[in-house]
Enzyme design. Structure first.
Site, mmCIF file in Angstrom:
data_model
loop_
_atom_site.group_PDB
_atom_site.id
_atom_site.type_symbol
_atom_site.label_atom_id
_atom_site.label_comp_id
_atom_site.label_asym_id
_atom_site.label_seq_id
_atom_site.Cartn_x
_atom_site.Cartn_y
_atom_site.Cartn_z
ATOM 1 N N ASP A 10 0.871 -1.184 0.000
ATOM 2 C CA ASP A 10 0.000 0.000 0.000
ATOM 3 C C ASP A 10 0.904 1.229 0.000
ATOM 4 O OD1 ASP A 10 -2.386 1.544 0.211
ATOM 5 O OD2 ASP A 10 -2.020 1.778 2.362
ATOM 6 N N GLU A 70 -2.073 -1.892 -5.239
ATOM 7 C CA GLU A 70 -3.319 -1.249 -5.620
ATOM 8 C C GLU A 70 -3.095 -0.444 -6.899
ATOM 9 O OE1 GLU A 70 -6.933 0.810 -3.016
ATOM 10 O OE2 GLU A 70 -4.858 0.949 -2.354
ATOM 11 N N ASP A 142 -2.748 1.150 6.960
ATOM 12 C CA ASP A 142 -1.775 0.936 5.871
ATOM 13 C C ASP A 142 -1.386 -0.532 5.760
ATOM 14 O OD1 ASP A 142 -1.255 3.990 5.861
ATOM 15 O OD2 ASP A 142 -0.737 3.328 7.884
#
Lengths: 178, 178
Positions: A10, A70, A142
């Site tokens: 992330d 992501e 996170d």
């Protein structure tokens, strides 16, 4: 049995979370996770270096077989997108330089895969990550998001493997037909 | 005499230009330049790796003493800013990992420094880079912009050095007073 060990990332310029999850048959096993949070006092290039080195060390330590990130093609504005891009760029580079295959998933895919609902709230993701990995408590956002990305990848790859009969040959579920 | 050799970088995901210029007294000497243009056929992380490695090789080859990059906090839209951020991030990382001090200049500062006019057209920048470095012909825009960034840095550092009396002590212009 081939074991897939996914590194979820992330990326963020303030905090980059990472999490490693292994697929063992139908079980998801938590391997490790961490947060790279270079302080604002450091010059920006030094912060990028810390993220890059920290991820490299995590890869050396946890030996993932692939990486999942992501796929963020939206942002509040161009300035924050540019800054986030720097962090995401060095994350991709760390995975690429370690020879890991890299997979990207949209935020919606990740939520859908982990919570079963593409518009799930952050807390739902944190709670489902906790439950799926059998952790005693929720992790910071996170780290949790990084683990969710790894889980999404394993779910996606797992279902592909099942469809292709790979787990049927390799795994313990020999009577499974999909 | 201390010689400053500046590496200018013009980051881009399609083409990253670089150019190295050395200050010798009042002269600017062209040392080298190049374009890193990973093809679209490569996956994005592999393109980032090529930019990172290419810049690292340029640093090894040309041995700059410092790096200068355009300070780009604007972009057409968030998506293009995010992609540009990836390329810029690995450029900063390459300079940082080589231990170079990194300096940033706005597009306006660069044009002002090279052309004497902050809103100069691209062609004016290309032509002034050619003239200032005594090159036989104009270079492609990416390379020219990278060299312009290096020149801006040398101009800025040079005037700082002059103000601080450093060149007065070190250089050939002992009667100079600013």
């Amino acid at each position: 049995m081939v074991r897939t060990r996914a590194l979820g990332i992330d990326p963020g310029s303030r905090v980059t979370g990472f999490g490693v999850v292994e697929q063992r048959g139908y079980d998801l096993v938590y391997i490790g996770s961490g947060r790279l949070a270079p302080g604002d006092a450091l010059p920006f290039p030094a912060r990028l270096k810390m993220i890059y080195q920290g991820l490299g060390e995590a890869i050396d330590q946890y030996r993932p077989t692939e990486a999942a990130v992501e796929d963020l093609f939206f942002a509040k504005n161009a300035k924050s997108a540019l800054i986030l891009g720097h962090a995401r760029g060095v994350c991709l580079l760390a995975a690429e330089n370690s020879g890991l295959p890299i997979f990207e998933y949209s935020p919606r895919q990740i939520k859908q895969s982990v919570v079963g609902y593409g518009a799930a709230a952050k807390e739902q993701v944190q709670e489902m990550v906790r439950l799926l990995l059998g952790l005693p408590e929720r992790l910071p956002k996170d780290t949790s998001d990084a683990l969710a990305t790894a889980i999404c990848h394993l779910h996606t790859q797992g279902s592909t493997a099942l469809r292709n009969g790979l787990m049927d040959r390799a795994g313990p579920n020999k009577d499974l037909e999909l």
